[in-house]
Design a protein around this motif. Sequence first.
Motif, short mmCIF file in Angstrom:
data_model
loop_
_atom_site.label_atom_id
_atom_site.label_comp_id
_atom_site.label_asym_id
_atom_site.label_seq_id
_atom_site.Cartn_x
_atom_site.Cartn_y
_atom_site.Cartn_z
N GLU A 10 0.83 -1.20 0.00
CA GLU A 10 0.00 0.00 0.00
C GLU A 10 0.87 1.26 0.00
OE1 GLU A 10 -2.73 2.37 3.26
OE2 GLU A 10 -2.64 0.18 3.37
N TYR A 11 1.91 1.27 0.84
CA TYR A 11 2.77 2.44 0.92
C TYR A 11 3.58 2.61 -0.35
CZ TYR A 11 6.19 5.82 2.56
OH TYR A 11 6.98 6.95 2.69
N ALA A 12 4.19 1.52 -0.83
CA ALA A 12 5.00 1.59 -2.05
C ALA A 12 4.18 2.11 -3.22
CB ALA A 12 5.60 0.23 -2.38
N ALA A 13 2.94 1.65 -3.31
CA ALA A 13 2.08 2.06 -4.42
C ALA A 13 1.64 3.51 -4.30
CB ALA A 13 0.85 1.15 -4.50
N SER A 14 1.75 4.09 -3.11
CA SER A 14 1.41 5.51 -2.94
C SER A 14 2.55 6.41 -3.40
CB SER A 14 1.09 5.80 -1.47
OG SER A 14 2.26 5.82 -0.66
N LYS A 15 3.74 5.85 -3.56
CA LYS A 15 4.92 6.63 -3.95
C LYS A 15 5.38 6.33 -5.37
CE LYS A 15 5.25 8.45 0.16
NZ LYS A 15 4.96 9.89 0.38
N LEU A 16 5.00 5.18 -5.89
CA LEU A 16 5.46 4.72 -7.20
C LEU A 16 4.26 4.50 -8.10
CD1 LEU A 16 7.89 2.04 -5.72
CD2 LEU A 16 8.48 4.40 -6.35
N THR A 17 4.51 4.15 -9.36
CA THR A 17 3.39 3.92 -10.28
C THR A 17 3.39 2.52 -10.88
OG1 THR A 17 4.73 5.06 -11.96
CG2 THR A 17 3.04 6.35 -10.86
N ALA A 18 4.36 1.69 -10.52
CA ALA A 18 4.41 0.31 -11.00
C ALA A 18 5.35 -0.50 -10.12
CB ALA A 18 4.88 0.24 -12.45
N ILE A 19 5.14 -1.80 -10.11
CA ILE A 19 6.05 -2.73 -9.43
C ILE A 19 6.22 -3.95 -10.32
CG2 ILE A 19 6.12 -4.47 -7.59
CD1 ILE A 19 5.26 -2.34 -5.63
N GLU A 20 7.46 -4.41 -10.45
CA GLU A 20 7.74 -5.67 -11.13
C GLU A 20 7.78 -6.77 -10.08
OE1 GLU A 20 11.03 -6.09 -14.21
OE2 GLU A 20 11.72 -7.51 -12.68
N VAL A 21 6.93 -7.77 -10.23
CA VAL A 21 6.82 -8.85 -9.24
C VAL A 21 7.76 -9.98 -9.63
CG1 VAL A 21 5.28 -10.46 -8.08
CG2 VAL A 21 4.42 -8.22 -8.81
N ASN A 22 8.71 -10.25 -8.75
CA ASN A 22 9.68 -11.31 -9.00
C ASN A 22 9.20 -12.66 -8.48
OD1 ASN A 22 12.40 -12.07 -9.95
ND2 ASN A 22 12.84 -12.46 -7.80
N GLY A 23 8.33 -12.65 -7.47
CA GLY A 23 7.90 -13.89 -6.85
C GLY A 23 7.19 -14.83 -7.80
N THR A 24 6.56 -14.27 -8.83
CA THR A 24 5.85 -15.11 -9.80
C THR A 24 6.80 -15.91 -10.68
OG1 THR A 24 5.69 -13.10 -11.16
CG2 THR A 24 3.73 -13.75 -9.91
N PHE A 25 8.09 -15.57 -10.63
CA PHE A 25 9.09 -16.35 -11.36
C PHE A 25 9.34 -17.68 -10.66
CE2 PHE A 25 13.67 -17.41 -12.01
CZ PHE A 25 13.69 -17.51 -13.39
N TYR A 26 9.24 -17.67 -9.33
CA TYR A 26 9.60 -18.84 -8.54
C TYR A 26 8.43 -19.73 -8.16
CZ TYR A 26 14.09 -16.54 -8.09
OH TYR A 26 15.29 -15.94 -8.37
N SER A 27 7.23 -19.16 -8.05
CA SER A 27 6.10 -19.97 -7.62
C SER A 27 4.78 -19.40 -8.15
CB SER A 27 6.04 -20.05 -6.09
OG SER A 27 5.86 -18.76 -5.53
N GLY A 28 3.75 -20.21 -8.07
CA GLY A 28 2.43 -19.76 -8.48
C GLY A 28 1.68 -19.13 -7.32
N PHE A 29 0.61 -18.39 -7.64
CA PHE A 29 -0.20 -17.74 -6.62
C PHE A 29 -1.67 -18.03 -6.91
CE2 PHE A 29 3.75 -15.45 -6.57
CZ PHE A 29 3.96 -15.13 -5.22
N LYS A 30 -2.49 -17.86 -5.90
CA LYS A 30 -3.92 -18.07 -6.06
C LYS A 30 -4.58 -16.82 -6.63
CE LYS A 30 -4.24 -21.45 -2.30
NZ LYS A 30 -4.87 -21.76 -0.99
#
Length: 267
Positions: free
Chosen positions: A35-55
Amino acid sequence: MAKAGTIRVGIGGWSFAPWRDSFYPPKWPQKRELEYAASKLTAIEVNGTFYSGFKPATFAGWAESVPDGFVFALKASRYCTTRKILAEAGDSIERFVGQGIVELGDKLGPILWQFAGTKKFDPDDMRAFLALLPARHAGVALRHAVHVRHDSFAVPEFIAMARAAGVAIVFADSTDYPAIADVTADFMYARLEAGIEEHATGYDAAALDRWADAARAWSEGGAPPGLPYVEETPPAKKARDTFVFFISGAKVRAPHGAMALIERVAR
């Protein structure tokens, strides 16, 4: 051209212990770091999806935690890209795309397909891989960016191949891998990986000014001068959404570099 594309600037992920001393406010709850990061930035690259799946519920939760206009770029599963024969990745690609990423809705940014630095250009295999990337899933349009890190890709055949597929080639400012700046899609994806901790923003002010100029040029459909191009003739000029991520190099400085760039492109 009516207007420029949207420029979004961000970092890799949001959970990184050193940021709790340098980016997040003191005693900020870890469960609210996105929530905080998204208030200061406009995008995030998610690295966790490289290693595992999510629901699906996880992607939906991310979408609910960020403001309108914010997007997530997702690094595709390693099972898709770290294989000898890319043409055999069809099932893995289907599983990755089908795990629920469309729950992000309009906050779903490009999918990043990153290859090892040892992966060499095999024209037939790469062409077959690009053909496996779906244009849509469950009614949601998908955008794809390939991050190749071997100099054998710096050939006109690969540029033409990516352009025909409508897939972006990631431009990476890196001290470890070669870069390709050719524009091949209706968006541009850049990774700034050469930051150093001696600078509070990873890159010094002059470098940030240059990257701001480059981001504006990309968003307006141009080709910034001074970058490594395979082809001398740029593609047709048209507005392009532009994604710039401060990632890898001097990670502790990445949020401050991203915020400094956001300030510059807004001027």
